[in-house]
Design a protein around this motif. Structure first.
Motif, PDB file in Angstrom:
ATOM      1  N   ALA A   2       0.703  -1.392   0.035  1.00 11.88           N
ATOM      2  CA  ALA A   2       0.054  -0.041   0.074  1.00 11.88           C
ATOM      3  C   ALA A   2       0.852   1.238  -0.021  1.00 11.88           C
ATOM      4  O   ALA A   2       1.769   1.409   0.495  1.00 11.88           O
ATOM      5  N   THR A   3       0.421   2.180  -0.783  1.00  9.40           N
ATOM      6  CA  THR A   3       1.078   3.622  -0.663  1.00  9.40           C
ATOM      7  C   THR A   3       0.539   4.531   0.078  1.00  9.40           C
ATOM      8  O   THR A   3      -0.621   4.796  -0.066  1.00  9.40           O
ATOM      9  N   PRO A   4       1.190   4.952   1.060  1.00  9.60           N
ATOM     10  CA  PRO A   4       0.736   6.086   2.025  1.00  9.60           C
ATOM     11  C   PRO A   4       0.279   7.470   1.293  1.00  9.60           C
ATOM     12  O   PRO A   4       1.208   7.879   0.601  1.00  9.60           O
ATOM     13  N   LEU A   5      -0.813   7.936   1.250  1.00 15.78           N
ATOM     14  CA  LEU A   5      -1.463   9.061   0.864  1.00 15.78           C
ATOM     15  C   LEU A   5      -1.187  10.286   1.825  1.00 15.78           C
ATOM     16  O   LEU A   5      -0.696  11.190   1.544  1.00 15.78           O
ATOM     17  N   ILE A   6      -1.977   9.851   3.415  1.00 15.70           N
ATOM     18  CA  ILE A   6      -1.859  10.916   4.128  1.00 15.70           C
ATOM     19  C   ILE A   6      -1.050  10.196   5.486  1.00 15.70           C
ATOM     20  O   ILE A   6      -1.383   9.049   5.875  1.00 15.70           O
ATOM     21  N   THR A  48      -1.841   6.596   9.303  1.00 14.82           N
ATOM     22  CA  THR A  48      -1.618   6.589   7.744  1.00 14.82           C
ATOM     23  C   THR A  48      -2.647   6.009   7.196  1.00 14.82           C
ATOM     24  O   THR A  48      -3.377   5.026   7.661  1.00 14.82           O
ATOM     25  N   ILE A  49      -3.204   6.799   6.336  1.00 19.75           N
ATOM     26  CA  ILE A  49      -4.209   6.516   5.245  1.00 19.75           C
ATOM     27  C   ILE A  49      -3.645   6.328   4.040  1.00 19.75           C
ATOM     28  O   ILE A  49      -2.865   7.001   3.326  1.00 19.75           O
ATOM     29  N   ASN A  50      -3.931   4.903   3.482  1.00 23.56           N
ATOM     30  CA  ASN A  50      -3.338   4.699   2.112  1.00 23.56           C
ATOM     31  C   ASN A  50      -4.260   4.885   0.827  1.00 23.56           C
ATOM     32  O   ASN A  50      -5.347   5.132   1.146  1.00 23.56           O
ATOM     33  N   GLN A  51      -3.611   4.960  -0.090  1.00 26.44           N
ATOM     34  CA  GLN A  51      -4.316   5.154  -1.513  1.00 26.44           C
ATOM     35  C   GLN A  51      -5.293   4.169  -1.724  1.00 26.44           C
ATOM     36  O   GLN A  51      -4.893   2.998  -1.606  1.00 26.44           O
ATOM     37  N   GLY A  52      -6.496   4.507  -2.014  1.00 30.14           N
ATOM     38  CA  GLY A  52      -7.492   3.807  -2.729  1.00 30.14           C
ATOM     39  C   GLY A  52      -8.224   2.929  -1.370  1.00 30.14           C
ATOM     40  O   GLY A  52      -9.057   1.952  -1.617  1.00 30.14           O
ATOM     41  N   GLU A  53      -7.955   3.260   0.096  1.00 27.83           N
ATOM     42  CA  GLU A  53      -8.673   2.624   1.253  1.00 27.83           C
ATOM     43  C   GLU A  53      -9.601   3.549   1.735  1.00 27.83           C
ATOM     44  O   GLU A  53      -9.679   4.868   1.666  1.00 27.83           O
ATOM     45  N   THR A  54     -10.339   2.911   2.751  1.00 29.13           N
ATOM     46  CA  THR A  54     -11.098   3.712   3.594  1.00 29.13           C
ATOM     47  C   THR A  54     -11.065   3.447   4.884  1.00 29.13           C
ATOM     48  O   THR A  54     -11.239   2.239   5.498  1.00 29.13           O
ATOM     49  N   LEU A  55     -10.572   4.393   5.642  1.00 30.57           N
ATOM     50  CA  LEU A  55     -10.053   4.220   6.887  1.00 30.57           C
ATOM     51  C   LEU A  55     -11.176   5.109   7.981  1.00 30.57           C
ATOM     52  O   LEU A  55     -11.531   6.324   7.617  1.00 30.57           O
ATOM     53  N   GLU A 215     -14.536   3.891  -9.196  1.00 26.45           N
ATOM     54  CA  GLU A 215     -14.493   4.667 -10.205  1.00 26.45           C
ATOM     55  C   GLU A 215     -13.163   5.333 -10.381  1.00 26.45           C
ATOM     56  O   GLU A 215     -12.324   5.300 -11.141  1.00 26.45           O
ATOM     57  N   ARG A 216     -12.797   6.029  -9.315  1.00 28.27           N
ATOM     58  CA  ARG A 216     -11.625   7.106  -9.188  1.00 28.27           C
ATOM     59  C   ARG A 216     -10.574   6.738  -8.333  1.00 28.27           C
ATOM     60  O   ARG A 216      -9.480   7.325  -8.060  1.00 28.27           O
ATOM     61  N   ASN A 217     -10.578   5.465  -7.609  1.00 28.41           N
ATOM     62  CA  ASN A 217      -9.516   5.081  -6.518  1.00 28.41           C
ATOM     63  C   ASN A 217      -9.349   6.201  -5.491  1.00 28.41           C
ATOM     64  O   ASN A 217      -8.249   6.613  -5.213  1.00 28.41           O
ATOM     65  N   LEU A 218     -10.596   6.531  -5.058  1.00 26.35           N
ATOM     66  CA  LEU A 218     -10.701   7.347  -3.869  1.00 26.35           C
ATOM     67  C   LEU A 218      -9.787   7.080  -2.552  1.00 26.35           C
ATOM     68  O   LEU A 218     -10.419   5.696  -2.469  1.00 26.35           O
ATOM     69  N   GLU A 231     -18.681  -1.826   9.326  1.00 28.80           N
ATOM     70  CA  GLU A 231     -18.328  -3.003   9.133  1.00 28.80           C
ATOM     71  C   GLU A 231     -18.607  -3.470   7.455  1.00 28.80           C
ATOM     72  O   GLU A 231     -18.043  -4.183   7.033  1.00 28.80           O
ATOM     73  N   HIS A 232     -19.397  -2.496   7.060  1.00 25.73           N
ATOM     74  CA  HIS A 232     -19.860  -2.773   5.592  1.00 25.73           C
ATOM     75  C   HIS A 232     -18.790  -1.903   4.582  1.00 25.73           C
ATOM     76  O   HIS A 232     -18.635  -2.372   3.563  1.00 25.73           O
ATOM     77  N   PHE A 233     -18.342  -0.745   5.075  1.00 22.12           N
ATOM     78  CA  PHE A 233     -17.720   0.291   4.025  1.00 22.12           C
ATOM     79  C   PHE A 233     -16.302   0.328   4.526  1.00 22.12           C
ATOM     80  O   PHE A 233     -15.369   0.539   3.658  1.00 22.12           O
ATOM     81  N   ALA A 234     -15.615   0.000   5.665  1.00 18.09           N
ATOM     82  CA  ALA A 234     -14.234   0.437   5.966  1.00 18.09           C
ATOM     83  C   ALA A 234     -13.292  -0.669   5.534  1.00 18.09           C
ATOM     84  O   ALA A 234     -13.635  -1.985   5.316  1.00 18.09           O
ATOM     85  N   THR A 235     -12.169  -0.257   5.080  1.00 17.75           N
ATOM     86  CA  THR A 235     -11.011  -1.113   4.940  1.00 17.75           C
ATOM     87  C   THR A 235     -10.255  -1.340   6.130  1.00 17.75           C
ATOM     88  O   THR A 235      -9.851  -2.692   6.552  1.00 17.75           O
ATOM     89  N   ARG A 236      -9.868  -0.435   6.924  1.00 17.07           N
ATOM     90  CA  ARG A 236      -9.410  -0.373   8.359  1.00 17.07           C
ATOM     91  C   ARG A 236     -10.233   0.676   9.220  1.00 17.07           C
ATOM     92  O   ARG A 236     -10.671   1.459   8.644  1.00 17.07           O
ATOM     93  N   VAL A 237      -9.935   0.168  10.474  1.00 13.31           N
ATOM     94  CA  VAL A 237     -10.903   0.952  11.533  1.00 13.31           C
ATOM     95  C   VAL A 237      -9.819   1.351  12.666  1.00 13.31           C
ATOM     96  O   VAL A 237      -8.921   0.761  12.967  1.00 13.31           O
ATOM     97  N   ALA A 238      -9.858   2.891  12.814  1.00  9.28           N
ATOM     98  CA  ALA A 238      -9.340   3.321  14.109  1.00  9.28           C
ATOM     99  C   ALA A 238     -10.142   3.721  15.164  1.00  9.28           C
ATOM    100  O   ALA A 238     -11.090   4.432  15.000  1.00  9.28           O
TER     101      ALA A 238
END
Length: 336
Positions: A2-6, A48-55, A215-218, A231-238
Protein backbone atom coordinates in the motif's frame (compact mmCIF):
# COMPACT_ATOMS: atom_id res chain seq x y z
CA UNK A 1 2.39 -2.82 -0.98
CA UNK A 2 0.00 0.00 0.00
CA UNK A 3 1.12 3.53 -0.83
CA UNK A 4 0.65 6.04 2.02
CA UNK A 5 -1.34 9.11 0.98
CA UNK A 6 -1.83 10.86 4.35
CA UNK A 7 0.61 10.42 7.23
CA UNK A 8 -0.18 11.85 10.67
CA UNK A 9 2.38 11.78 13.48
CA UNK A 10 2.13 13.02 17.06
CA UNK A 11 -0.91 15.20 16.29
CA UNK A 12 -2.20 17.26 19.21
CA UNK A 13 -4.84 19.94 19.47
CA UNK A 14 -5.82 21.93 22.54
CA UNK A 15 -8.50 24.61 22.85
CA UNK A 16 -8.30 27.32 25.48
CA UNK A 17 -11.34 27.52 27.74
CA UNK A 18 -11.05 31.33 27.64
CA UNK A 19 -11.52 31.71 23.89
CA UNK A 20 -15.23 32.56 24.05
CA UNK A 21 -16.16 36.20 23.65
CA UNK A 22 -18.09 36.12 26.93
CA UNK A 23 -15.11 34.77 28.86
CA UNK A 24 -12.80 37.37 27.33
CA UNK A 25 -15.24 40.19 28.11
CA UNK A 26 -15.65 39.06 31.71
CA UNK A 27 -11.90 38.86 32.12
CA UNK A 28 -11.40 42.38 30.73
CA UNK A 29 -14.10 43.72 33.05
CA UNK A 30 -12.45 42.08 36.05
CA UNK A 31 -15.48 39.88 36.68
CA UNK A 32 -13.76 36.59 35.98
CA UNK A 33 -10.32 35.26 36.73
CA UNK A 34 -8.43 33.92 33.72
CA UNK A 35 -7.87 30.18 33.86
CA UNK A 36 -5.10 28.35 32.12
CA UNK A 37 -7.22 25.26 31.51
CA UNK A 38 -7.35 23.83 28.01
CA UNK A 39 -9.52 21.19 26.38
CA UNK A 40 -7.21 18.51 24.99
CA UNK A 41 -9.08 17.29 21.91
CA UNK A 42 -6.18 15.32 20.34
CA UNK A 43 -3.37 13.75 22.35
CA UNK A 44 -0.68 12.34 20.09
CA UNK A 45 -2.56 10.77 17.17
CA UNK A 46 -0.53 8.65 14.73
CA UNK A 47 -2.28 7.40 11.58
CA UNK A 48 -1.54 6.48 7.98
CA UNK A 49 -4.19 6.53 5.24
CA UNK A 50 -3.27 4.57 2.14
CA UNK A 51 -4.26 5.31 -1.43
CA UNK A 52 -7.59 3.75 -2.40
CA UNK A 53 -8.59 2.67 1.11
CA UNK A 54 -11.32 3.70 3.55
CA UNK A 55 -10.12 4.37 7.06
CA UNK A 56 -13.10 4.63 9.43
CA UNK A 57 -12.65 6.46 12.72
CA UNK A 58 -15.07 5.49 15.50
CA UNK A 59 -15.52 6.47 19.12
CA UNK A 60 -18.00 8.16 21.40
CA UNK A 61 -18.93 11.83 21.19
CA UNK A 62 -16.09 14.11 22.28
CA UNK A 63 -13.24 11.72 21.54
CA UNK A 64 -11.70 14.03 18.91
CA UNK A 65 -12.93 12.56 15.61
CA UNK A 66 -14.19 15.80 14.09
CA UNK A 67 -11.17 17.74 15.37
CA UNK A 68 -8.93 15.22 13.61
CA UNK A 69 -10.86 15.73 10.36
CA UNK A 70 -10.69 19.51 10.60
CA UNK A 71 -6.97 19.43 11.38
CA UNK A 72 -6.25 17.30 8.31
CA UNK A 73 -8.25 19.69 6.11
CA UNK A 74 -6.52 22.76 7.54
CA UNK A 75 -9.72 24.12 9.11
CA UNK A 76 -8.02 24.18 12.51
CA UNK A 77 -4.33 24.56 13.32
CA UNK A 78 -2.78 21.67 15.30
CA UNK A 79 -1.03 22.49 18.56
CA UNK A 80 1.72 19.97 17.80
CA UNK A 81 2.56 17.14 15.42
CA UNK A 82 2.81 16.81 11.65
CA UNK A 83 0.49 16.00 8.74
CA UNK A 84 1.97 14.92 5.40
CA UNK A 85 0.22 14.57 2.04
CA UNK A 86 2.46 12.16 0.12
CA UNK A 87 5.89 13.69 0.83
CA UNK A 88 4.71 17.25 1.50
CA UNK A 89 4.08 18.56 5.01
CA UNK A 90 0.79 20.47 4.98
CA UNK A 91 -0.08 21.34 8.58
CA UNK A 92 2.03 24.52 8.56
CA UNK A 93 0.87 25.89 5.20
CA UNK A 94 -1.06 29.14 4.98
CA UNK A 95 -4.24 29.44 2.91
CA UNK A 96 -2.39 30.51 -0.24
CA UNK A 97 0.17 27.69 0.00
CA UNK A 98 -2.56 25.15 0.70
CA UNK A 99 -4.49 26.05 -2.46
CA UNK A 100 -2.95 23.20 -4.48
CA UNK A 101 -4.00 20.69 -1.83
CA UNK A 102 -7.54 22.10 -1.69
CA UNK A 103 -8.11 20.43 -5.03
CA UNK A 104 -6.56 17.14 -3.97
CA UNK A 105 -8.38 16.99 -0.61
CA UNK A 106 -12.10 17.63 -0.13
CA UNK A 107 -14.58 17.30 2.72
CA UNK A 108 -18.22 16.24 3.04
CA UNK A 109 -19.75 17.69 6.19
CA UNK A 110 -22.20 16.15 8.61
CA UNK A 111 -25.20 18.43 8.18
CA UNK A 112 -26.50 18.64 4.59
CA UNK A 113 -28.83 21.47 5.67
CA UNK A 114 -25.93 23.72 6.71
CA UNK A 115 -23.11 22.76 4.33
CA UNK A 116 -24.66 24.30 1.19
CA UNK A 117 -24.99 28.03 0.65
CA UNK A 118 -28.77 28.75 0.65
CA UNK A 119 -28.29 31.71 -1.72
CA UNK A 120 -26.54 29.71 -4.42
CA UNK A 121 -28.17 27.40 -6.93
CA UNK A 122 -26.83 23.92 -7.50
CA UNK A 123 -25.21 25.14 -10.70
CA UNK A 124 -23.44 27.97 -8.88
CA UNK A 125 -22.35 25.64 -6.08
CA UNK A 126 -20.70 23.24 -8.52
CA UNK A 127 -19.40 25.72 -11.09
CA UNK A 128 -17.53 27.90 -8.57
CA UNK A 129 -14.85 25.32 -7.58
CA UNK A 130 -14.56 24.02 -11.15
CA UNK A 131 -13.96 27.49 -12.59
CA UNK A 132 -11.49 28.33 -9.82
CA UNK A 133 -9.36 25.19 -10.03
CA UNK A 134 -9.70 24.65 -13.79
CA UNK A 135 -9.73 28.14 -15.34
CA UNK A 136 -8.85 26.75 -18.75
CA UNK A 137 -12.33 25.23 -19.14
CA UNK A 138 -14.89 27.07 -21.24
CA UNK A 139 -18.47 27.72 -20.13
CA UNK A 140 -19.70 24.89 -22.35
CA UNK A 141 -17.16 22.46 -20.86
CA UNK A 142 -18.16 23.49 -17.32
CA UNK A 143 -21.84 22.97 -18.17
CA UNK A 144 -21.09 19.49 -19.53
CA UNK A 145 -19.06 18.59 -16.47
CA UNK A 146 -21.82 19.72 -14.10
CA UNK A 147 -24.40 17.73 -16.04
CA UNK A 148 -22.18 14.64 -15.80
CA UNK A 149 -21.58 15.20 -12.09
CA UNK A 150 -25.26 15.54 -11.27
CA UNK A 151 -26.12 12.45 -13.28
CA UNK A 152 -23.40 10.48 -11.48
CA UNK A 153 -24.93 11.25 -8.07
CA UNK A 154 -28.51 10.68 -9.16
CA UNK A 155 -29.66 14.31 -9.45
CA UNK A 156 -31.50 15.49 -12.56
CA UNK A 157 -29.67 18.09 -14.62
CA UNK A 158 -32.94 20.04 -14.83
CA UNK A 159 -32.56 20.75 -11.10
CA UNK A 160 -29.32 22.69 -11.55
CA UNK A 161 -31.11 26.04 -11.21
CA UNK A 162 -32.80 25.02 -7.95
CA UNK A 163 -31.77 26.14 -4.48
CA UNK A 164 -30.82 23.85 -1.54
CA UNK A 165 -34.15 24.33 0.28
CA UNK A 166 -35.90 22.69 -2.67
CA UNK A 167 -34.16 19.35 -2.04
CA UNK A 168 -34.48 16.64 0.59
CA UNK A 169 -31.67 15.85 3.03
CA UNK A 170 -30.47 12.89 0.98
CA UNK A 171 -30.44 14.94 -2.20
CA UNK A 172 -28.49 17.70 -0.48
CA UNK A 173 -25.87 15.24 0.68
CA UNK A 174 -25.61 13.93 -2.88
CA UNK A 175 -25.04 17.50 -4.05
CA UNK A 176 -22.38 17.93 -1.35
CA UNK A 177 -20.67 14.79 -2.63
CA UNK A 178 -20.90 16.11 -6.21
CA UNK A 179 -19.28 19.35 -5.05
CA UNK A 180 -16.43 17.38 -3.44
CA UNK A 181 -15.98 15.31 -6.62
CA UNK A 182 -16.14 18.34 -8.92
CA UNK A 183 -12.41 19.10 -8.58
CA UNK A 184 -11.38 15.42 -9.01
CA UNK A 185 -9.77 14.91 -5.58
CA UNK A 186 -7.66 11.97 -4.42
CA UNK A 187 -8.84 12.11 -0.80
CA UNK A 188 -12.20 12.88 0.80
CA UNK A 189 -12.89 13.42 4.50
CA UNK A 190 -16.48 12.49 5.36
CA UNK A 191 -17.46 13.69 8.84
CA UNK A 192 -20.55 11.65 9.77
CA UNK A 193 -22.21 12.31 6.40
CA UNK A 194 -25.06 9.87 7.09
CA UNK A 195 -26.13 10.86 10.61
CA UNK A 196 -28.79 13.40 9.51
CA UNK A 197 -30.38 11.06 6.95
CA UNK A 198 -33.05 8.38 7.08
CA UNK A 199 -31.85 4.78 7.07
CA UNK A 200 -32.97 4.06 3.49
CA UNK A 201 -31.31 7.26 2.26
CA UNK A 202 -28.14 6.40 4.20
CA UNK A 203 -27.79 3.20 2.17
CA UNK A 204 -28.17 5.11 -1.10
CA UNK A 205 -25.52 7.71 -0.21
CA UNK A 206 -23.15 5.04 1.13
CA UNK A 207 -23.46 2.92 -2.00
CA UNK A 208 -22.85 6.03 -4.09
CA UNK A 209 -19.63 6.72 -2.18
CA UNK A 210 -18.50 3.11 -2.69
CA UNK A 211 -19.18 3.36 -6.44
CA UNK A 212 -17.22 6.63 -6.73
CA UNK A 213 -14.31 5.11 -4.84
CA UNK A 214 -14.16 2.20 -7.27
CA UNK A 215 -14.37 4.53 -10.28
CA UNK A 216 -11.74 7.04 -9.15
CA UNK A 217 -9.56 5.11 -6.68
CA UNK A 218 -10.53 7.58 -3.95
CA UNK A 219 -9.24 7.43 -0.41
CA UNK A 220 -11.70 8.13 2.41
CA UNK A 221 -11.38 9.15 6.01
CA UNK A 222 -14.86 8.23 7.17
CA UNK A 223 -16.05 9.34 10.61
CA UNK A 224 -19.15 7.67 12.02
CA UNK A 225 -20.92 6.35 15.10
CA UNK A 226 -22.66 3.59 13.14
CA UNK A 227 -20.65 0.40 13.52
CA UNK A 228 -22.87 -1.41 10.99
CA UNK A 229 -21.74 1.11 8.37
CA UNK A 230 -18.13 0.60 9.45
CA UNK A 231 -18.37 -3.16 9.02
CA UNK A 232 -19.79 -2.72 5.52
CA UNK A 233 -17.66 0.17 4.26
CA UNK A 234 -14.26 0.31 5.99
CA UNK A 235 -10.94 -1.12 4.88
CA UNK A 236 -9.39 -0.41 8.28
CA UNK A 237 -10.80 0.95 11.53
CA UNK A 238 -9.23 3.32 14.07
CA UNK A 239 -10.90 3.35 17.50
CA UNK A 240 -10.46 6.63 19.37
CA UNK A 241 -10.97 7.41 23.05
CA UNK A 242 -10.35 10.78 24.68
CA UNK A 243 -8.15 12.09 21.87
CA UNK A 244 -6.02 8.98 21.35
CA UNK A 245 -6.15 6.00 19.01
CA UNK A 246 -6.41 2.90 21.19
CA UNK A 247 -6.74 0.27 18.45
CA UNK A 248 -6.12 0.14 14.70
CA UNK A 249 -6.90 -2.94 12.63
CA UNK A 250 -8.38 -4.22 9.36
CA UNK A 251 -12.17 -4.32 9.54
CA UNK A 252 -12.64 -8.09 9.54
CA UNK A 253 -9.95 -8.60 12.14
CA UNK A 254 -11.32 -5.89 14.41
CA UNK A 255 -14.89 -7.20 14.32
CA UNK A 256 -13.92 -10.86 14.69
CA UNK A 257 -11.22 -10.42 17.32
CA UNK A 258 -11.22 -7.02 19.08
CA UNK A 259 -8.29 -6.54 21.44
CA UNK A 260 -8.70 -3.32 23.43
CA UNK A 261 -11.27 -3.38 26.29
CA UNK A 262 -12.94 -0.27 24.90
CA UNK A 263 -13.25 -1.80 21.43
CA UNK A 264 -14.77 -4.93 22.96
CA UNK A 265 -17.33 -2.82 24.80
CA UNK A 266 -18.23 -0.90 21.62
CA UNK A 267 -18.69 -4.03 19.51
CA UNK A 268 -20.65 -5.84 22.22
CA UNK A 269 -23.35 -3.19 21.92
CA UNK A 270 -24.13 -4.10 18.29
CA UNK A 271 -27.43 -6.06 18.07
CA UNK A 272 -26.84 -9.49 16.54
CA UNK A 273 -29.60 -11.77 15.29
CA UNK A 274 -27.35 -14.83 15.56
CA UNK A 275 -26.33 -14.18 19.18
CA UNK A 276 -28.48 -15.36 22.07
CA UNK A 277 -25.98 -15.49 24.92
CA UNK A 278 -23.61 -12.55 24.55
CA UNK A 279 -24.48 -9.56 26.72
CA UNK A 280 -23.32 -5.99 26.15
CA UNK A 281 -20.30 -5.03 28.21
CA UNK A 282 -21.32 -2.29 30.65
CA UNK A 283 -18.55 0.15 31.40
CA UNK A 284 -18.48 1.41 34.98
CA UNK A 285 -17.12 4.79 35.97
CA UNK A 286 -17.23 8.37 34.79
CA UNK A 287 -15.97 9.52 31.41
CA UNK A 288 -12.88 11.63 32.19
CA UNK A 289 -12.95 15.29 31.22
CA UNK A 290 -10.67 16.37 28.35
CA UNK A 291 -9.66 19.39 30.42
CA UNK A 292 -7.57 17.19 32.70
CA UNK A 293 -5.30 15.05 30.56
CA UNK A 294 -4.74 11.62 32.21
CA UNK A 295 -1.16 10.78 33.14
CA UNK A 296 -1.47 7.11 32.22
CA UNK A 297 -3.91 5.26 29.98
CA UNK A 298 -6.85 7.41 28.88
CA UNK A 299 -9.24 4.48 29.51
CA UNK A 300 -7.96 3.78 33.04
CA UNK A 301 -11.04 5.03 34.94
CA UNK A 302 -13.47 2.70 33.12
CA UNK A 303 -11.30 -0.31 32.34
CA UNK A 304 -12.01 -3.52 34.33
CA UNK A 305 -8.41 -4.68 33.76
CA UNK A 306 -6.57 -1.54 34.95
CA UNK A 307 -3.71 -1.87 37.43
CA UNK A 308 -1.22 0.58 38.92
CA UNK A 309 0.85 0.75 35.75
CA UNK A 310 -2.22 1.89 33.79
CA UNK A 311 -2.55 4.93 36.09
CA UNK A 312 1.12 5.89 35.81
CA UNK A 313 2.32 5.06 32.30
CA UNK A 314 0.88 5.90 28.89
CA UNK A 315 0.58 2.71 26.79
CA UNK A 316 2.27 2.65 23.39
CA UNK A 317 0.79 1.26 20.20
CA UNK A 318 2.11 -2.30 19.88
CA UNK A 319 1.85 -4.44 16.76
CA UNK A 320 -0.44 -7.44 17.16
CA UNK A 321 -0.08 -8.59 13.55
CA UNK A 322 1.28 -7.22 10.27
CA UNK A 323 -1.60 -4.75 9.98
CA UNK A 324 -3.09 -4.25 13.46
CA UNK A 325 -1.92 -2.56 16.64
CA UNK A 326 -3.30 -1.78 20.09
CA UNK A 327 -2.34 0.47 23.01
CA UNK A 328 -3.04 -1.49 26.20
CA UNK A 329 -0.83 -2.55 29.12
CA UNK A 330 -3.13 -5.46 29.98
CA UNK A 331 -2.71 -6.94 26.51
CA UNK A 332 1.04 -6.32 26.56
CA UNK A 333 1.35 -8.14 29.90
CA UNK A 334 -0.99 -10.97 28.86
CA UNK A 335 -3.61 -10.17 31.51
CA UNK A 336 -6.47 -10.36 28.97
Amino acid sequence: MATPLIQISGLEKSFSTNESWLGQWCFRQGKLARHKDSVHALNGVNLTINQGETLCVVGETGCGKSTLARAIMGLTQPTAGEIHYLDQRIDQLNDRQRMFFRRRMQMVFQNPYASLNPRMTVYQTLSEPIAFHQPQLSRIEIDEKIETLLASVGISASSSDSYPHEFSGGQRQRISLARALSVEPDFIVADEPLSALDVSVQAQVLNLMIDKQAERNLSYLFITHDLAVVEHFATRVAVMYLGRVCELAPTKELFSSPKHPYTRALLSAIPRLDSTTAQPIRLIGEVPTPIEKPIGCVFQARCPHANQRCYEELPKMLLQSDSSSVACHAIEEGRI
